[in-house]
Design an enzyme around this catalytic site. Structure first.
Site, PDB file in Angstrom:
ATOM      1  N   HIS A  13       0.836  -1.221   0.000  1.00 52.39           N
ATOM      2  CA  HIS A  13       0.000   0.000   0.000  1.00 52.39           C
ATOM      3  C   HIS A  13       0.864   1.261   0.000  1.00 52.39           C
ATOM      4  CE1 HIS A  13      -3.992  -1.816   0.132  1.00 52.39           C
ATOM      5  NE2 HIS A  13      -3.419  -2.781   0.836  1.00 52.39           N
ATOM      6  N   ASP A  16       2.490   1.997  -3.180  1.00 53.17           N
ATOM      7  CA  ASP A  16       2.673   2.421  -4.584  1.00 53.17           C
ATOM      8  C   ASP A  16       1.831   3.650  -4.933  1.00 53.17           C
ATOM      9  OD1 ASP A  16       0.256   0.916  -4.740  1.00 53.17           O
ATOM     10  OD2 ASP A  16       0.874  -0.214  -6.522  1.00 53.17           O
ATOM     11  N   GLY A  43      -8.134 -14.397  -8.242  1.00 51.38           N
ATOM     12  CA  GLY A  43      -8.531 -13.722  -7.007  1.00 51.38           C
ATOM     13  C   GLY A  43      -7.609 -14.000  -5.840  1.00 51.38           C
ATOM     14  N   ALA A  44      -6.384 -14.490  -6.115  1.00 51.90           N
ATOM     15  CA  ALA A  44      -5.458 -14.819  -5.024  1.00 51.90           C
ATOM     16  C   ALA A  44      -4.543 -13.647  -4.699  1.00 51.90           C
ATOM     17  CB  ALA A  44      -4.629 -16.039  -5.393  1.00 51.90           C
ATOM     18  N   ASP A  69       1.812  -3.838  -9.710  1.00 53.53           N
ATOM     19  CA  ASP A  69       1.576  -5.162 -10.295  1.00 53.53           C
ATOM     20  C   ASP A  69       2.009  -5.203 -11.760  1.00 53.53           C
ATOM     21  OD1 ASP A  69       0.436  -5.395  -7.832  1.00 53.53           O
ATOM     22  OD2 ASP A  69      -1.636  -5.510  -8.550  1.00 53.53           O
TER      23      ASP A  69
HETATM   24  C1  GLA Z   1      -2.955  -4.309  -5.148  1.00 52.61           C
HETATM   25  C2  GLA Z   1      -2.785  -3.171  -6.156  1.00 52.61           C
HETATM   26  C3  GLA Z   1      -1.358  -2.626  -6.129  1.00 52.61           C
HETATM   27  C4  GLA Z   1      -0.940  -2.277  -4.697  1.00 52.61           C
HETATM   28  C5  GLA Z   1      -1.253  -3.424  -3.726  1.00 52.61           C
HETATM   29  C6  GLA Z   1      -1.004  -3.067  -2.297  1.00 52.61           C
HETATM   30  O1  GLA Z   1      -2.149  -5.396  -5.526  1.00 52.61           O
HETATM   31  O2  GLA Z   1      -3.097  -3.614  -7.459  1.00 52.61           O
HETATM   32  O3  GLA Z   1      -1.256  -1.510  -6.989  1.00 52.61           O
HETATM   33  O4  GLA Z   1      -1.549  -1.088  -4.278  1.00 52.61           O
HETATM   34  O5  GLA Z   1      -2.590  -3.856  -3.848  1.00 52.61           O
HETATM   35  O6  GLA Z   1       0.350  -2.876  -2.062  1.00 52.61           O
END
Ligand code: GLA
Length: 393
Positions: free
Chosen positions: A37, A39, A125-126, A175
């Site tokens: 959390h 990014d 969804g994992a 991601d």
């Molecule tokens: C999800 C979001 C990412 C990031 C994470 C938490 O994976 O897609 O962009 O914010 O949550 O770190």
């Protein structure tokens, strides 16, 4: 590893015979080692690409249609290559559609249509980024077949934008970036504000990364995720009393935050912001201790990350907490934390190679006793980002 001849047969069965050659591409899933959390707050993250993800088989068509099929889902879609819009009914095909829409926004309209078959190995969804994997492999394959340049930083940004604006999920850049730019045996230290990044060798010696899937559907995740984003923005608003130029929490040092945290009026908002600033600091310390080969110190930082996500950011939930608690009781475990958005999904643990079997058995049993759910485990290696599988062509 997927069996390419079988996938080619499935391609022909689902999409028919054709004139042109079928080419094969792959993009991984990702796991975040630390920096959760952060990014969307312009902070640092430290993810790595997995050795499994999405395989894409593609062949040009004579018309301007896209035929999208998947070995994971029965429904396929024949859609025009132009003027795409999101539709609930189109289910998973909204991800590739979003990428084609995004390319058009960037002035890249496809010169022809394509038949595409997807084969996904990431459990849905994992929280291991199956959607980012689909987006990035689609962008990379289409740009390659169109004879365009494939800049993997640009591909990550475009894929994130497609997810934000076409699919409507307000994720950060982590991601798509990890899926596009990962490198075998390396983690990616990414500054999400500047997008400067460094591939850091992940040398874990006698220790393995073990992913534990809670198999708890992440039901609440979208609304809670957007609420956390809004709370971080509220914190920035309050902190502007001291830093008028501030736009993102990641622009503050921990010391600057500590000196000014009292400016954040709401106690919950203050807790959220504290998690973000401390977590960014933990990413920096993690890279330092890993460079010194101090895996035990890295494990401690993983533990601290989870505890902060549980107590300050409040995105873990009973299942993730139960799995992490069970993991930390197994001898040979240096650290364990949730990974990804939270509220379900996966944990990541650093486990001595001689303890992985015991880990899987004991954590699985305790987790089941506590939650009634059956977990899945993957002892994982770090793989490469998106690429063409030339040997499969
Ligand atoms: C999800 C979001 C990412 C990031 C994470 C938490 O994976 O897609 O962009 O914010 O949550 O770190």
């Amino acid at each position: 590893m997927p069996h390419y001849p079988t996938l080619r047969e499935q391609f022909i069965t689902r999409l028919g015979e054709g004139e042109s050659d079928i080419r094969v591409f792959a993009a991984p899933g990702r796991v975040n080692l630390i920096g959760e959390h952060t990014d969307y707050n312009g902070g640092a993250v430290f993810p790595a690409a997995l050795t499994f993800g999405t395989t894409l088989l593609i062949r040009p068509r004579a018309d301007r249609q896209l035929h999208l099929a998947s070995t994971n889902f029965p429904q396929s879609r024949l859609v025009p290559a132009d003027g795409l819009v999101f539709s609930e009914d189109d289910d998973w095909t909204n991800y590739p559609k979003g990428v084609v829409w995004e390319l058009a926004q960037r002035g890249i309209s496809l010169s022809r249509g394509y038949d595409i078959l997807y084969h996904g190995e990431i459990p849905n969804g994992a929280g291991l980024s199956s959607s980012a994997s689909i987006e990035v492999v689609t962008a990379f394959a289409l740009l390659t077949l169109e004879g365009r340049k494939t800049d993997t930083v640009e591909i990550a940004l475009w894929s994130q934008h497609a997810e934000n604006e076409f699919v409507g999920v307000k994720c950060g850049i982590m991601d798509q970036f990890a899926v596009a730019n990962g490198r075998k045996d390396h983690a990616i230290l990414l500054d999400c504000d500047t997008l400067k990044y460094e591939l850091v060798p992940f040398e874990s010696g006698d220790y393995k990364l073990v992913i534990g899937n809670t198999n708890k559907r992440r039901g609440l995740v979208d609304s809670a995720y957007n609420e956390r984003r809004a709370q971080c923005e509220a914190a920035v608003g309050d902190l502007r009393a001291a830093f008028p130029e501030l736009t993102l929490l990641g622009q503050l040092t921990l010391a600057q935050f500590n000196d000014n945290a009292h400016l954040i009026a709401d106690e919950i908002v203050r807790k959220r912001a504290r998690h973000v600033v401390e977590e960014i600091d933990r990413v920096g310390r993690s890279v330092e201790v890993l460079r010194q080969g101090d895996l035990a110190a890295f494990g401690q930082l993983m533990n601290a990350s989870h505890d902060s996500l549980r107590d300050l950011y409040e995105v873990t939930g009973a299942e993730l907490d139960a799995m992490v608690a069970a993991a930390r009781e197994v001898p040979g475990v240096l650290g364990s934390r949730m990974t990804g958005a939270g509220f379900g999904g996966c944990t990541i643990s650093l486990v001595h190679k001689d303890s992985t079997e015991r880990f899987i058995a004991e954590v699985g049993d305790k987790y089941k006793a506590e939650t009634g759910l059956t977990a899945d485990f993957y002892v994982c290696d770090i793989g490469d980002g998106v690429h063409e599988i030339k040997e499969a062509n």
